[in-house]
Design a protein around this motif. Structure first.
Motif, PDB file in Angstrom:
ATOM      1  N   ASP A  20      15.599 -11.742 -26.279  1.00  0.00           N
ATOM      2  CA  ASP A  20      16.621 -12.205 -27.216  1.00  0.00           C
ATOM      3  C   ASP A  20      16.743 -11.169 -28.325  1.00  0.00           C
ATOM      4  OD1 ASP A  20      18.289 -13.454 -28.994  1.00  0.00           O
ATOM      5  OD2 ASP A  20      17.099 -15.292 -29.197  1.00  0.00           O
ATOM      6  N   LEU A  21      17.665 -10.229 -28.171  1.00  0.00           N
ATOM      7  CA  LEU A  21      17.765  -9.103 -29.096  1.00  0.00           C
ATOM      8  C   LEU A  21      18.290  -9.535 -30.462  1.00  0.00           C
ATOM      9  CD1 LEU A  21      19.118  -6.334 -26.685  1.00  0.00           C
ATOM     10  CD2 LEU A  21      16.748  -6.883 -27.285  1.00  0.00           C
ATOM     11  N   GLY A  22      18.942 -10.679 -30.527  1.00  0.00           N
ATOM     12  CA  GLY A  22      19.404 -11.188 -31.805  1.00  0.00           C
ATOM     13  C   GLY A  22      18.303 -11.788 -32.645  1.00  0.00           C
ATOM     14  N   ASN A  23      17.184 -12.071 -32.005  1.00  0.00           N
ATOM     15  CA  ASN A  23      15.993 -12.594 -32.694  1.00  0.00           C
ATOM     16  C   ASN A  23      14.792 -11.777 -32.250  1.00  0.00           C
ATOM     17  OD1 ASN A  23      17.045 -15.218 -34.055  1.00  0.00           O
ATOM     18  ND2 ASN A  23      17.804 -15.354 -31.962  1.00  0.00           N
ATOM     19  N   LEU A  24      14.889 -10.472 -32.431  1.00  0.00           N
ATOM     20  CA  LEU A  24      13.919  -9.569 -31.827  1.00  0.00           C
ATOM     21  C   LEU A  24      12.512  -9.760 -32.387  1.00  0.00           C
ATOM     22  CD1 LEU A  24      13.501  -7.443 -29.724  1.00  0.00           C
ATOM     23  CD2 LEU A  24      14.171  -5.697 -31.384  1.00  0.00           C
ATOM     24  N   ALA A  25      12.394 -10.005 -33.683  1.00  0.00           N
ATOM     25  CA  ALA A  25      11.064 -10.184 -34.273  1.00  0.00           C
ATOM     26  C   ALA A  25      10.340 -11.357 -33.613  1.00  0.00           C
ATOM     27  CB  ALA A  25      11.176 -10.395 -35.774  1.00  0.00           C
ATOM     28  N   ASP A  26      11.045 -12.456 -33.425  1.00  0.00           N
ATOM     29  CA  ASP A  26      10.447 -13.627 -32.772  1.00  0.00           C
ATOM     30  C   ASP A  26      10.151 -13.336 -31.307  1.00  0.00           C
ATOM     31  OD1 ASP A  26       9.730 -16.520 -32.785  1.00  0.00           O
ATOM     32  OD2 ASP A  26      11.423 -16.662 -31.396  1.00  0.00           O
ATOM     33  N   SER A  27      11.051 -12.609 -30.653  1.00  0.00           N
ATOM     34  CA  SER A  27      10.840 -12.261 -29.245  1.00  0.00           C
ATOM     35  C   SER A  27       9.608 -11.380 -29.068  1.00  0.00           C
ATOM     36  CB  SER A  27      12.073 -11.533 -28.693  1.00  0.00           C
ATOM     37  OG  SER A  27      13.204 -12.353 -28.713  1.00  0.00           O
ATOM     38  N   ILE A  28       9.418 -10.430 -29.965  1.00  0.00           N
ATOM     39  CA  ILE A  28       8.245  -9.561 -29.912  1.00  0.00           C
ATOM     40  C   ILE A  28       6.978 -10.382 -30.054  1.00  0.00           C
ATOM     41  CG2 ILE A  28       6.985  -7.757 -31.155  1.00  0.00           C
ATOM     42  CD1 ILE A  28       9.732  -6.511 -31.827  1.00  0.00           C
ATOM     43  N   LYS A  29       6.966 -11.305 -31.013  1.00  0.00           N
ATOM     44  CA  LYS A  29       5.769 -12.130 -31.236  1.00  0.00           C
ATOM     45  C   LYS A  29       5.437 -12.957 -30.000  1.00  0.00           C
ATOM     46  CE  LYS A  29       3.663 -15.466 -34.379  1.00  0.00           C
ATOM     47  NZ  LYS A  29       3.043 -16.214 -33.272  1.00  0.00           N
ATOM     48  N   LYS A  30       6.454 -13.523 -29.361  1.00  0.00           N
ATOM     49  CA  LYS A  30       6.206 -14.350 -28.177  1.00  0.00           C
ATOM     50  C   LYS A  30       5.607 -13.517 -27.050  1.00  0.00           C
ATOM     51  CE  LYS A  30       9.738 -17.861 -29.092  1.00  0.00           C
ATOM     52  NZ  LYS A  30      11.063 -18.397 -28.689  1.00  0.00           N
ATOM     53  N   VAL A  31       6.091 -12.293 -26.891  1.00  0.00           N
ATOM     54  CA  VAL A  31       5.528 -11.411 -25.864  1.00  0.00           C
ATOM     55  C   VAL A  31       4.087 -11.058 -26.210  1.00  0.00           C
ATOM     56  CG1 VAL A  31       5.662  -9.112 -24.847  1.00  0.00           C
ATOM     57  CG2 VAL A  31       7.747 -10.466 -25.119  1.00  0.00           C
ATOM     58  N   GLU A  32       3.840 -10.730 -27.467  1.00  0.00           N
ATOM     59  CA  GLU A  32       2.505 -10.279 -27.858  1.00  0.00           C
ATOM     60  C   GLU A  32       1.490 -11.422 -27.914  1.00  0.00           C
ATOM     61  OE1 GLU A  32       2.933  -7.797 -31.344  1.00  0.00           O
ATOM     62  OE2 GLU A  32       3.417  -6.101 -30.041  1.00  0.00           O
TER      63      GLU A  32
END
Length: 232
Positions: A20-32
């Motif tokens: 979800d590039l519009g919510n990239l910070a949250d997407s990064i956290k979910k992956v990490e």
């Protein structure tokens, strides 16, 4: 949690273009928060495939705001124009295409001289040639596309599975330990045949890793469950 400094066996990478590039910070956290081993960052130039995906500015953000390694996948021609741009961002891996290189050894050496590690990539419809044996030891792993780069929702190209098996057999026969990564339509219904063919690194996207209703970790476990018969 896995050791983020060691590539697991098997390993899963997360396709940034499917996040979800519009919510990239949250997407990064979910992956990490999962056992994903690294980010897979597609760059498509509109010529190698008829679309444009991701660029250098977004890569800056990803590098500055994440702790996982980044594999930049250059699905481009004129590779030399891109290598230094992305190497300067301190990404860990740069994947370059066999079809776009006149002298792979020189490109690999340039990537290493700039502080990154080379990955050798092949399109879904490219059959490996004898020079795989010479090139495989010079790269970190082999990235085999199983669909055309840049478009989500495609089904695996059956020829790509045959090519992976050919690659795996060639590597084993020559006692080469270089691993094979598959990218495209990787999900719980396809990872078994990919692993059986010789894949040990799986790039997850919309069809497997980012399915709604479950966490990334739950999806990752479902992805890898069918591979246990083939990967120690």
């Amino acid at each position: 949690m896995i050791n983020k400094n060691v590539l697991p066996m098997p390993a899963v990478s997360a396709s940034v273009s499917c996040m979800d590039l519009g919510n990239l910070a949250d997407s990064i956290k979910k992956v990490e928060d999962s056992d994903v081993a690294f980010f897979h960052y597609d760059v498509v130039d509109g010529r190698f495939n008829k679309c444009y995906i991701l660029g250098d500015i977004l890569c800056d953000y990803l590098k500055k705001n994440s702790r996982l390694p980044i594999e930049v996948h250059l699905a481009v021609y004129d590779i030399e124009n891109y290598i230094e741009v992305f190497a300067q961002k301190k990404v860990e891996y740069i994947a370059v295409h066999y079809e776009a290189m006149k002298n792979p050894k020189e490109i690999f050496a340039k990537i290493r001289s700039l502080g990154a590690k080379p990955v050798l990539a092949y399109r879904a419809d490219t059959e490996p040639k004898d020079d795989l044996i010479e090139l495989a030891p010079l790269c970190e792993w082999i990235l085999k596309l199983t669909v055309n780069p840049g478009f989500a929702g495609q089904k695996i190209n059956p020829e790509a599975i045959k090519h992976i098996k050919m690659m795996s057999d060639m590597l084993k026969q020559n006692n080469i330990k270089t691993r094979i990564q598959a990218d495209g339509n990787v999900n719980k219904n396809t990872t078994r045949m990919l692993a059986e063919a010789g894949v040990t690194i799986f790039t997850g996207g919309t069809s497997g890793l980012f399915l709604a209703g479950k966490s990334i970790q739950e999806n990752l476990r479902e992805l890898l469950a069918p591979t246990k018969e083939f990967i120690d």
